[in-house]
Design a protein around this motif. Structure first.
Motif, mmCIF file in Angstrom:
data_model
loop_
_atom_site.group_PDB
_atom_site.id
_atom_site.type_symbol
_atom_site.label_atom_id
_atom_site.label_comp_id
_atom_site.label_asym_id
_atom_site.label_seq_id
_atom_site.Cartn_x
_atom_site.Cartn_y
_atom_site.Cartn_z
ATOM 1 N N LEU A 1 1.651 47.378 -29.519
ATOM 2 C CA LEU A 1 2.266 48.112 -28.421
ATOM 3 C C LEU A 1 1.216 48.731 -27.515
ATOM 4 N N ARG A 2 0.163 49.240 -28.120
ATOM 5 C CA ARG A 2 -0.901 49.850 -27.325
ATOM 6 C C ARG A 2 -1.588 48.804 -26.451
ATOM 7 N N THR A 3 -1.841 47.619 -27.009
ATOM 8 C CA THR A 3 -2.453 46.530 -26.246
ATOM 9 C C THR A 3 -1.536 46.111 -25.103
ATOM 10 N N GLN A 4 -0.246 46.052 -25.364
ATOM 11 C CA GLN A 4 0.711 45.682 -24.328
ATOM 12 C C GLN A 4 0.709 46.728 -23.210
ATOM 13 N N GLU A 5 0.613 48.002 -23.565
ATOM 14 C CA GLU A 5 0.575 49.080 -22.577
ATOM 15 C C GLU A 5 -0.683 48.980 -21.712
ATOM 16 N N VAL A 6 -1.839 48.739 -22.348
ATOM 17 C CA VAL A 6 -3.094 48.597 -21.606
ATOM 18 C C VAL A 6 -3.019 47.380 -20.682
ATOM 19 N N THR A 7 -2.516 46.269 -21.201
ATOM 20 C CA THR A 7 -2.394 45.051 -20.399
ATOM 21 C C THR A 7 -1.488 45.280 -19.195
ATOM 22 N N SER A 8 -0.389 45.963 -19.398
ATOM 23 C CA SER A 8 0.537 46.255 -18.301
ATOM 24 C C SER A 8 -0.125 47.148 -17.250
ATOM 25 N N SER A 9 -0.870 48.165 -17.683
ATOM 26 C CA SER A 9 -1.556 49.068 -16.752
ATOM 27 C C SER A 9 -2.610 48.326 -15.937
ATOM 28 N N VAL A 10 -3.380 47.473 -16.599
ATOM 29 C CA VAL A 10 -4.423 46.710 -15.910
ATOM 30 C C VAL A 10 -3.789 45.718 -14.929
ATOM 31 N N THR A 11 -2.702 45.084 -15.333
ATOM 32 C CA THR A 11 -2.000 44.144 -14.441
ATOM 33 C C THR A 11 -1.462 44.862 -13.211
ATOM 34 N N ASP A 12 -0.861 46.027 -13.402
ATOM 35 C CA ASP A 12 -0.352 46.810 -12.271
ATOM 36 C C ASP A 12 -1.487 47.208 -11.328
ATOM 37 N N ALA A 13 -2.607 47.652 -11.884
ATOM 38 C CA ALA A 13 -3.759 48.045 -11.062
ATOM 39 C C ALA A 13 -4.324 46.840 -10.315
ATOM 40 N N ALA A 14 -4.410 45.695 -10.976
ATOM 41 C CA ALA A 14 -4.912 44.477 -10.332
ATOM 42 C C ALA A 14 -3.986 44.044 -9.204
ATOM 43 N N ASN A 15 -2.686 44.150 -9.402
ATOM 44 C CA ASN A 15 -1.728 43.806 -8.349
ATOM 45 C C ASN A 15 -1.869 44.733 -7.145
ATOM 46 N N THR A 16 -2.047 46.025 -7.403
ATOM 47 C CA THR A 16 -2.261 46.995 -6.328
ATOM 48 C C THR A 16 -3.532 46.656 -5.557
ATOM 49 N N ALA A 17 -4.611 46.391 -6.281
ATOM 50 C CA ALA A 17 -5.884 46.049 -5.636
ATOM 51 C C ALA A 17 -5.750 44.790 -4.785
ATOM 52 N N GLN A 18 -5.089 43.770 -5.320
ATOM 53 C CA GLN A 18 -4.911 42.523 -4.576
ATOM 54 C C GLN A 18 -4.049 42.725 -3.338
ATOM 55 N N GLN A 19 -3.044 43.568 -3.427
ATOM 56 C CA GLN A 19 -2.187 43.840 -2.277
ATOM 57 C C GLN A 19 -2.998 44.486 -1.149
ATOM 58 N N ILE A 20 -3.861 45.432 -1.478
ATOM 59 C CA ILE A 20 -4.708 46.083 -0.480
ATOM 60 C C ILE A 20 -5.659 45.062 0.139
ATOM 61 N N VAL A 21 -6.322 44.278 -0.701
ATOM 62 C CA VAL A 21 -7.286 43.288 -0.208
ATOM 63 C C VAL A 21 -6.599 42.263 0.694
ATOM 64 N N ARG A 22 -5.460 41.733 0.271
ATOM 65 C CA ARG A 22 -4.743 40.736 1.094
ATOM 66 C C ARG A 22 -4.346 41.316 2.448
ATOM 67 N N SER A 23 -3.888 42.547 2.465
ATOM 68 C CA SER A 23 -3.481 43.186 3.715
ATOM 69 C C SER A 23 -4.672 43.313 4.664
ATOM 70 N N VAL A 24 -5.795 43.814 4.156
ATOM 71 C CA VAL A 24 -6.989 43.976 4.993
ATOM 72 C C VAL A 24 -7.522 42.617 5.434
ATOM 73 N N GLN A 25 -7.614 41.663 4.522
ATOM 74 C CA GLN A 25 -8.124 40.341 4.880
ATOM 75 C C GLN A 25 -7.277 39.695 5.964
ATOM 76 N N SER A 26 -5.980 39.783 5.854
ATOM 77 C CA SER A 26 -5.086 39.189 6.841
ATOM 78 C C SER A 26 -5.302 39.803 8.225
ATOM 79 N N GLY A 27 -5.413 41.111 8.286
ATOM 80 C CA GLY A 27 -5.619 41.783 9.568
ATOM 81 C C GLY A 27 -6.990 41.528 10.160
ATOM 82 N N VAL A 28 -8.022 41.612 9.340
ATOM 83 C CA VAL A 28 -9.396 41.443 9.829
ATOM 84 C C VAL A 28 -9.652 40.000 10.233
ATOM 85 N N ARG A 29 -9.120 39.056 9.495
ATOM 86 C CA ARG A 29 -9.329 37.640 9.804
ATOM 87 C C ARG A 29 -8.869 37.308 11.217
#
Length: 157
Positions: A1-29
């Protein structure tokens, strides 16, 4: 359960990071000009890009901005004005026209302490962490480019 919680937190953070990067890349490009405005006292930043939309039937310019604030654990917001009009660094935090695209964000660059950096007119560097629960963070260290000549001028700046 602890591993699943860590994996979920890291996945959520990675999704947030990718959303920010995609937004900036799209605008700057698609930008014809970019600039970064920083408020060293409050630790806030505003990345602004003047763009022309992807619709080939119009040449109406827009201004798009991304705002980083360390308030409330760090967050990145975005806004767009069409037709193009001035977007200034919000005082007292983003209000009204700003949409949040990520929380838990903090600058990674130890030298500048900035999330956004534009060392020349055509390149934007993104260096930030996104909090990932009990895992330390998800790190983003990337850059994006505009293919346009990047002269800063009205009406976006």
């Amino acid at each position: 359960l602890r591993t699943q919680e860590v994996t979920s937190s890291v996945t959520d953070a990675a999704n947030t990071a990718q959303q920010i990067v995609r937004s900036v890349q799209s605008g700057v490009r698609n930008a014809s000009a970019i600039t970064v405005i920083s408020d060293a006292v409050n630790g806030t930043q505003l990345l602004i890009a003047r763009t022309v939309g992807s619709d080939p039937s119009t040449t109406i310019a827009s201004c798009q901005a991304w705002y980083y604030t360390p308030s409330d654990g760090g967050a990145v917001y975005t806004t767009r004005t069409t037709p193009a009009s001035l977007i200034s660094l919000p005082s007292g935090g983003p209000q009204g026209i700003w949409t949040i695209i990520g929380k838990g964000v903090s600058p990674k660059d130890p030298v500048t302490g900035k999330v956004f950096n534009a060392p020349n007119g055509g390149r934007v560097e993104l260096k930030f962490d996104v909090a990932a629960g009990v895992h330390p963070y998800v790190l983003i260290d990337t850059m994006t480019y505009t293919s346009q000549s990047a002269t800063v001028s009205a009406p976006c700046f």
